[in-house]
Design a protein around this motif. Structure first.
Motif, PDB file in Angstrom:
ATOM      1  N   MET A   1       0.839  -1.191   0.000  1.00 53.15           N
ATOM      2  CA  MET A   1       0.000   0.000   0.000  1.00 53.15           C
ATOM      3  C   MET A   1       0.875   1.243   0.000  1.00 53.15           C
ATOM      4  O   MET A   1       2.068   1.186   0.303  1.00 53.15           O
ATOM      5  N   LYS A   2       0.285   2.381  -0.341  1.00 51.27           N
ATOM      6  CA  LYS A   2       1.004   3.643  -0.362  1.00 51.27           C
ATOM      7  C   LYS A   2       0.928   4.314   1.011  1.00 51.27           C
ATOM      8  O   LYS A   2      -0.118   4.287   1.673  1.00 51.27           O
ATOM      9  N   ALA A   3       2.040   4.905   1.417  1.00 47.42           N
ATOM     10  CA  ALA A   3       2.090   5.621   2.687  1.00 47.42           C
ATOM     11  C   ALA A   3       3.009   6.824   2.541  1.00 47.42           C
ATOM     12  O   ALA A   3       3.978   6.791   1.769  1.00 47.42           O
ATOM     13  N   VAL A   4       2.708   7.881   3.266  1.00 50.25           N
ATOM     14  CA  VAL A   4       3.514   9.098   3.251  1.00 50.25           C
ATOM     15  C   VAL A   4       4.478   9.050   4.431  1.00 50.25           C
ATOM     16  O   VAL A   4       4.074   8.781   5.567  1.00 50.25           O
ATOM     17  N   ARG A   5       5.753   9.319   4.137  1.00 50.15           N
ATOM     18  CA  ARG A   5       6.781   9.284   5.174  1.00 50.15           C
ATOM     19  C   ARG A   5       7.621  10.556   5.120  1.00 50.15           C
ATOM     20  O   ARG A   5       7.932  11.064   4.036  1.00 50.15           O
ATOM     21  N   ILE A   6       8.000  11.067   6.290  1.00 49.91           N
ATOM     22  CA  ILE A   6       9.019  12.107   6.370  1.00 49.91           C
ATOM     23  C   ILE A   6      10.368  11.406   6.330  1.00 49.91           C
ATOM     24  O   ILE A   6      10.636  10.504   7.140  1.00 49.91           O
ATOM     25  N   THR A   7      11.206  11.801   5.381  1.00 46.06           N
ATOM     26  CA  THR A   7      12.480  11.102   5.189  1.00 46.06           C
ATOM     27  C   THR A   7      13.688  11.971   5.527  1.00 46.06           C
ATOM     28  O   THR A   7      14.830  11.529   5.402  1.00 46.06           O
ATOM     29  N   GLY A   8      13.454  13.195   5.939  1.00 45.46           N
ATOM     30  CA  GLY A   8      14.530  14.106   6.325  1.00 45.46           C
ATOM     31  C   GLY A   8      13.924  15.477   6.578  1.00 45.46           C
ATOM     32  O   GLY A   8      12.719  15.678   6.425  1.00 45.46           O
ATOM     33  N   ILE A   9      14.759  16.437   6.978  1.00 44.85           N
ATOM     34  CA  ILE A   9      14.269  17.789   7.199  1.00 44.85           C
ATOM     35  C   ILE A   9      13.736  18.352   5.886  1.00 44.85           C
ATOM     36  O   ILE A   9      14.425  18.365   4.872  1.00 44.85           O
ATOM     37  N   PRO A  58      13.001   6.768   8.062  1.00 48.31           N
ATOM     38  CA  PRO A  58      11.783   7.484   7.687  1.00 48.31           C
ATOM     39  C   PRO A  58      10.703   7.328   8.756  1.00 48.31           C
ATOM     40  O   PRO A  58      10.700   6.343   9.510  1.00 48.31           O
ATOM     41  N   TRP A  59       9.777   8.277   8.801  1.00 44.54           N
ATOM     42  CA  TRP A  59       8.737   8.238   9.832  1.00 44.54           C
ATOM     43  C   TRP A  59       7.394   8.659   9.253  1.00 44.54           C
ATOM     44  O   TRP A  59       7.302   9.627   8.497  1.00 44.54           O
ATOM     45  N   GLY A  60       6.370   7.917   9.630  1.00 43.72           N
ATOM     46  CA  GLY A  60       5.022   8.230   9.193  1.00 43.72           C
ATOM     47  C   GLY A  60       4.336   9.187  10.143  1.00 43.72           C
ATOM     48  O   GLY A  60       4.272   8.925  11.349  1.00 43.72           O
ATOM     49  N   VAL A  61       3.860  10.301   9.615  1.00 44.76           N
ATOM     50  CA  VAL A  61       3.116  11.258  10.426  1.00 44.76           C
ATOM     51  C   VAL A  61       1.643  11.202  10.037  1.00 44.76           C
ATOM     52  O   VAL A  61       1.226  10.405   9.212  1.00 44.76           O
ATOM     53  N   GLY A  62       0.869  12.087  10.634  1.00 45.43           N
ATOM     54  CA  GLY A  62      -0.559  12.147  10.352  1.00 45.43           C
ATOM     55  C   GLY A  62      -1.379  11.531  11.472  1.00 45.43           C
ATOM     56  O   GLY A  62      -1.188  10.360  11.816  1.00 45.43           O
ATOM     57  N   HIS A  63      -2.240  12.340  12.075  1.00 48.59           N
ATOM     58  CA  HIS A  63      -3.109  11.822  13.148  1.00 48.59           C
ATOM     59  C   HIS A  63      -4.530  12.366  13.057  1.00 48.59           C
ATOM     60  O   HIS A  63      -5.404  11.904  13.778  1.00 48.59           O
ATOM     61  N   GLU A  64      -4.766  13.335  12.188  1.00 48.61           N
ATOM     62  CA  GLU A  64      -6.126  13.828  11.961  1.00 48.61           C
ATOM     63  C   GLU A  64      -6.682  13.047  10.765  1.00 48.61           C
ATOM     64  O   GLU A  64      -6.308  13.318   9.620  1.00 48.61           O
ATOM     65  N   ALA A  65      -7.542  12.082  11.004  1.00 52.09           N
ATOM     66  CA  ALA A  65      -7.904  11.181   9.907  1.00 52.09           C
ATOM     67  C   ALA A  65      -9.351  10.721   9.972  1.00 52.09           C
ATOM     68  O   ALA A  65      -9.974  10.710  11.041  1.00 52.09           O
ATOM     69  N   ALA A  66      -9.840  10.340   8.811  1.00 52.27           N
ATOM     70  CA  ALA A  66     -11.174   9.751   8.698  1.00 52.27           C
ATOM     71  C   ALA A  66     -11.171   8.764   7.542  1.00 52.27           C
ATOM     72  O   ALA A  66     -10.366   8.862   6.619  1.00 52.27           O
ATOM     73  N   GLY A  67     -12.068   7.788   7.617  1.00 53.73           N
ATOM     74  CA  GLY A  67     -12.122   6.784   6.561  1.00 53.73           C
ATOM     75  C   GLY A  67     -13.319   5.873   6.698  1.00 53.73           C
ATOM     76  O   GLY A  67     -14.317   6.223   7.337  1.00 53.73           O
ATOM     77  N   GLU A  68     -13.181   4.688   6.129  1.00 54.65           N
ATOM     78  CA  GLU A  68     -14.282   3.719   6.082  1.00 54.65           C
ATOM     79  C   GLU A  68     -13.816   2.375   6.631  1.00 54.65           C
ATOM     80  O   GLU A  68     -12.719   1.907   6.308  1.00 54.65           O
ATOM     81  N   GLU A 320       0.704  14.127  -3.892  1.00 55.99           N
ATOM     82  CA  GLU A 320       1.075  15.538  -3.777  1.00 55.99           C
ATOM     83  C   GLU A 320       1.382  15.926  -2.335  1.00 55.99           C
ATOM     84  O   GLU A 320       1.391  17.115  -1.988  1.00 55.99           O
ATOM     85  N   ALA A 321       1.649  14.942  -1.487  1.00 55.08           N
ATOM     86  CA  ALA A 321       1.845  15.217  -0.058  1.00 55.08           C
ATOM     87  C   ALA A 321       3.003  16.178   0.190  1.00 55.08           C
ATOM     88  O   ALA A 321       2.922  17.045   1.067  1.00 55.08           O
ATOM     89  N   ALA A 322       4.079  16.050  -0.567  1.00 52.57           N
ATOM     90  CA  ALA A 322       5.229  16.949  -0.375  1.00 52.57           C
ATOM     91  C   ALA A 322       4.815  18.397  -0.610  1.00 52.57           C
ATOM     92  O   ALA A 322       5.218  19.302   0.133  1.00 52.57           O
ATOM     93  N   GLU A 323       4.002  18.623  -1.628  1.00 57.68           N
ATOM     94  CA  GLU A 323       3.513  19.974  -1.908  1.00 57.68           C
ATOM     95  C   GLU A 323       2.616  20.471  -0.776  1.00 57.68           C
ATOM     96  O   GLU A 323       2.686  21.647  -0.386  1.00 57.68           O
ATOM     97  N   ALA A 324       1.786  19.581  -0.245  1.00 60.37           N
ATOM     98  CA  ALA A 324       0.909  19.956   0.862  1.00 60.37           C
ATOM     99  C   ALA A 324       1.718  20.425   2.062  1.00 60.37           C
ATOM    100  O   ALA A 324       1.431  21.473   2.650  1.00 60.37           O
ATOM    101  N   PHE A 325       2.732  19.664   2.441  1.00 61.94           N
ATOM    102  CA  PHE A 325       3.550  20.014   3.601  1.00 61.94           C
ATOM    103  C   PHE A 325       4.283  21.335   3.362  1.00 61.94           C
ATOM    104  O   PHE A 325       4.366  22.174   4.268  1.00 61.94           O
ATOM    105  N   GLU A 326       4.796  21.534   2.169  1.00 57.62           N
ATOM    106  CA  GLU A 326       5.544  22.756   1.886  1.00 57.62           C
ATOM    107  C   GLU A 326       4.620  23.970   1.888  1.00 57.62           C
ATOM    108  O   GLU A 326       4.974  25.035   2.428  1.00 57.62           O
ATOM    109  N   ASN A 327       3.444  23.834   1.323  1.00 56.01           N
ATOM    110  CA  ASN A 327       2.514  24.964   1.291  1.00 56.01           C
ATOM    111  C   ASN A 327       2.048  25.348   2.685  1.00 56.01           C
ATOM    112  O   ASN A 327       1.904  26.532   3.003  1.00 56.01           O
ATOM    113  N   VAL A 328       1.782  24.350   3.539  1.00 58.17           N
ATOM    114  CA  VAL A 328       1.377  24.651   4.909  1.00 58.17           C
ATOM    115  C   VAL A 328       2.532  25.311   5.662  1.00 58.17           C
ATOM    116  O   VAL A 328       2.334  26.269   6.420  1.00 58.17           O
ATOM    117  N   THR A 329       3.741  24.818   5.442  1.00 61.07           N
ATOM    118  CA  THR A 329       4.912  25.396   6.101  1.00 61.07           C
ATOM    119  C   THR A 329       5.088  26.865   5.744  1.00 61.07           C
ATOM    120  O   THR A 329       5.393  27.705   6.608  1.00 61.07           O
TER     121      THR A 329
END
Length: 342
Positions: A1-9, A58-68, A320-329
């Motif tokens: 499966m696909k997962a988003v990970r922080i891999t460095g600063i 690498p580390w998986g972040v994200g704790h605000e979530a919803a699904g099925e 597009e997660a990298a773009e999301a993190f950069e835009n929020v930053t």
């Protein structure tokens, strides 16, 4: 499966990881539909740590979530396959002194999603959680709105913890990000309408006014703040974690006022003006996530979805997660709350 990970600063990647399939009797497997990018995620993205909590990449972040719900354990009774759920990210033991004292948010054995040394985050296609952390939501609630239950529950808990429920109390909120706006929504929900905010970004000032703030000024316009309330404020919610905001809070609180410290500082240590705090007899209350407020936050969103959906300013696919993190930053493109969707 696909997962988003922080891999460095300032580095985020989408990786392939093994899909979780092992369920204990009270576990629920959730197909994640949407995950909010939180300020704490941005701390890990920017600095690699929050205080003593340091990432190992690498580390998986994200704790605000919803699904099925797609699978349930043999003893799960409150949920069925196909149910829509919001995820409460604190996995608690239910047995320690804190849990038995109705303080599950400070459970001595807790595992919080995305917190180093505890549990990887849920910014992935699937995630397994205890039944107790999966709260059923209305079919009519979009996954993105359900995600807002987590930040809103923090604002709601901060408001309840302040004890300032009288309609005539005067409040100031320092910072008009998602948490500051969640505090504002909670104040307004319970009739505390005399709420002003401070915010350095003009687009967020305008947003705060649309959300119902009485006024929203620049943080350095303290004269304007005190013109609106010469005696000082009954309660100040510090929602940005900045030393200068803490200093200002002590100056604008009235004697006997209450400082609610909600923001997450970038450093381990902040300084208090003890002379001013002692002479005014200021009460300081830290706010640790939320407690017993998650379901109520869902009810608030369900009752008034159009009010809350305006906070969801950006949607990104997981690619597009990298773009999301950069835009929020960088606070780009008028971002308030950005969602990463699967």
């Amino acid at each position: 499966m696909k997962a988003v990970r922080i891999t460095g600063i300032r580095q985020v990647d989408v990786v392939d990881v093994k899909e979780p399939n092992k369920l204990n009797s009270h576990d629920v497997k959730v197909a994640i539909r949407s995950v909010g990018v939180c300020g704490s995620d941005i701390h890990y993205y920017n600095e690699g740590s929050i205080g003593s909590q340091v990432l190992q990449y690498p580390w998986g972040v994200g704790h605000e979530a919803a699904g099925e719900v797609v699978a349930i354990g043999s003893e799960v009774t409150s949920l069925q396959i196909g149910d829509k759920v919001a995820i409460e990210p604190t996995i608690y033991c239910g047995e320690c002194s804190e849990c038995l004292n109705d303080r599950r948010h400070t459970c001595l054995n807790q595992r919080f999603l995305g917190c180093p040394g505890q549990a990887e985050g849920c910014m992935s296609e699937y995630y397994i959680m205890p039944e107790s952390c999966c709260i059923k939501v209305s079919e009519q609630l979009t996954p993105q709105l359900a995600v807002l239950a987590e930040p809103l529950s923090i604002g709601l808990y901060a408001f309840k913890l302040s004890g300032m429920k009288q309609a005539n109390t005067k409040a100031a909120i320092l910072g008009a990000g998602p948490i500051g706006l969640s505090v504002l929504a909670s104040c307004l929900e319970f009739g505390q309408e005399q709420v002003i905010m401070t915010e350095p970004l003009p687009y967020r000032q305008e947003f705060a006014l649309r959300m119902g703030a009485q006024s929203c000024t620049y943080p350095d316009d303290e004269e304007s703040l005190l013109e609106k309330n010469k005696v000082g404020f009954d309660v100040v919610y510090e929602c940005c974690g900045k030393q200068e905001a803490l200093d200002q809070a002590l100056r604008i609180l009235k004697p006997g006022g209450k400082l609610m410290f909600v923001g997450i500082p970038e450093t381990k240590h902040l300084q208090f003006n003890m002379d001013l705090m002692r002479r005014k007899e200021i009460c300081v209350q830290n706010v640790r996530r939320q407690n017993n407020s998650f379901e109520e936050a869902i009810e608030m969103i369900t009752a008034n979805p159009k009010y809350y959906e305006q906070m969801i300013t950006h949607n990104y696919s997981y690619s597009e997660a990298a773009e999301a993190f950069e835009n929020v930053t960088l606070y780009k493109n008028g971002v308030i709350k950005a969602m990463v969707n699967f």
